[in-house]
Design a protein around this motif. Structure first.
Motif: not given
Ligand code: ATP
Ligand code: MG
Length: 370
Positions: A83-102
């Motif tokens: 069970i994980l808390i999304q905001s505590q995994i900054p890698e998720l935000t970083e991925l989003t930034f790259y996917y936005m370009n697609l």
């Protein structure tokens, strides 16, 4: 063991309700206990909740533990599920930034769930950019854990489709890196989208038309007895409609033949009860009383387990912290692969430095130190 991986989750915008239970939670526990999955991640999507609750961070903060309690009460087992808390995994935000370009703006605008939610939240005049892009962030959540399987309710279908598109695009541009997930919808049609107790299209935390997993028995009874039925079914003798009748929709999702044997032996099963209702002669109160019994029996053990877990809140945070730590390692490893594939790995890429050094006529790299 198979390589199958599950990712799913909920927004901490309120306690979980019986729509979550039939739409996703009940299934998750079965899948968890099936032993068929290599890894299971259940995410409390607080960062996503903030996209449309930016001004209510306290609401999101308080509801994290509520959602976690509901998970444990339903049988999510931290020994088997992270069970994980999304905001505590900054890698998720970083991925989003790259996917936005697609993804194009037009593509997000076409997403029917986003459209419906914009209307629901009266965002027509000013949609927060973060809210608008949450389907892309959801793609990060799913792909970060290399999920193959996403058990969710029907409203999530456009999100999974968006994720699959991003995966295909990413893999075709940067090389095979990400895993394309499959949606897993509830088997029973009645569970795809449980209506609200007000007869509204969907039971939803944000609409307050819910029976919560933590509701006490009086509250359940009160909500059931005041539920919408068929407005044309005025007298007991009148023929009634079962389709679109909220009470019957709930029975579709929750009742089984054993409940009839125990609480309503006049009928062997729901079909017989429905036939009687259609013919006329079956009153709403009797149907509601039966539904009340079904819900009381289903929810009582969940509520009791919840009360046990409520006695040790620090333990809940331990579970969340550990689940988040384990999950973060997985997400970091995927992000590493993603950045490698995109060649955003300058310091690790010796060939890049050597090639450029040569172009500028430097001494062979490393020679200076030799
Ligand atoms: P919010 O109003 O904040 O969006 P919500 O009640 O829609 O909250 P979510 O956290 O968005 O809940 O959804 C969590 C999961 O539960 C998703 O998989 C979603 O498909 C499922 N779900 C939510 N509501 C229902 C429902 N009424 N019937 C079936 N599944 C549902
Ligand atoms: Mg929702």
């Amino acid at each position: 063991m198979s390589e199958k991986v599950i990712l799913t989750g909920d927004r901490p915008t309120g306690r979980l309700h019986i729509g979550h239970y039939v739409g996703s939670l009940r299934r998750r526990v079965e899948l968890q206990n099936s032993g068929e999955y290599k890894n299971i991640f259940v995410m409390i999507a607080d960062a996503q909740a903030l996209t449309d609750n930016a001004h209510e961070p306290e609401k999101v903060r308080q509801n994290i533990v509520e959602v976690a309690l509901d998970y444990l009460a339903c049988g999510i087992d931290p020994e088997k599920t992270n069970i994980l808390i999304q905001s505590q995994i900054p890698e998720l935000t970083e991925l989003t930034f790259y996917y936005m370009n697609l993804v194009t703006v037009a593509r997000v605008q076409r997403n029917p769930t986003v459209k419906a939610e914009i209307q629901l939240r009266n965002f027509e005049v000013g949609i927060p950019v973060g809210f608008f892009t949450y389907p892309i962030s959801q793609a990060s959540d799913i792909t970060a854990f290399k999920a193959t399987t996403v058990p969710v309710g029907e409203d999530q279908e456009p999100m999974i489709e968006q994720t699959r598109e991003i995966v295909r695009k990413f893999n075709s541009v940067y090389g095979e890196t990400l895993v394309e997930p499959e949606i897993m919808l509830p088997e029973d049609e009645s569970c795809l989208r449980l209506p609200g107790t007000d007869g509204g299209a969907k039971m939803s935390k944000s609409l307050g038309n819910c029976i919560y997993l933590a509701s006490d028995s009086d509250e359940i009874k009160k909500k059931v007895m005041s539920m919408f039925t068929d407005p044309g079914h005025l007298k007991v003798e009148d023929p009634g409609k079962v389709e679109g009748n909220t009470v019957f929709q709930y029975l579709d999702a929750f009742s089984n033949d054993d409940f009839f044997a125990e609480y309503c032996p006049d009928y062997r099963n729901l079909d017989e009860m429905k036939d009687h209702y259609r013919r006329g002669g079956l009153g709403d109160v009797k149907v509601k009383k039966f539904l009340n019994n079904v819900l009381q029996e289903t929810l009582k053990p969940i509520r009791e387990r919840r009360h046990e877990f409520e006695k040790d809140i620090p333990y809940i945070y331990e579970v969340l912290k550990k689940g988040t730590e384990v999950s973060r390692e997985v997400a970091a490893s995927t992000l590493h692969e993603v950045k490698d594939a995109m060649k955003i790995n300058y310091f690790d890429d010796r060939a890049l430095i050597e090639e450029q050094a040569e172009r500028y006529g430097n001494n062979p790299v490393g020679a200076a130190n030799a």
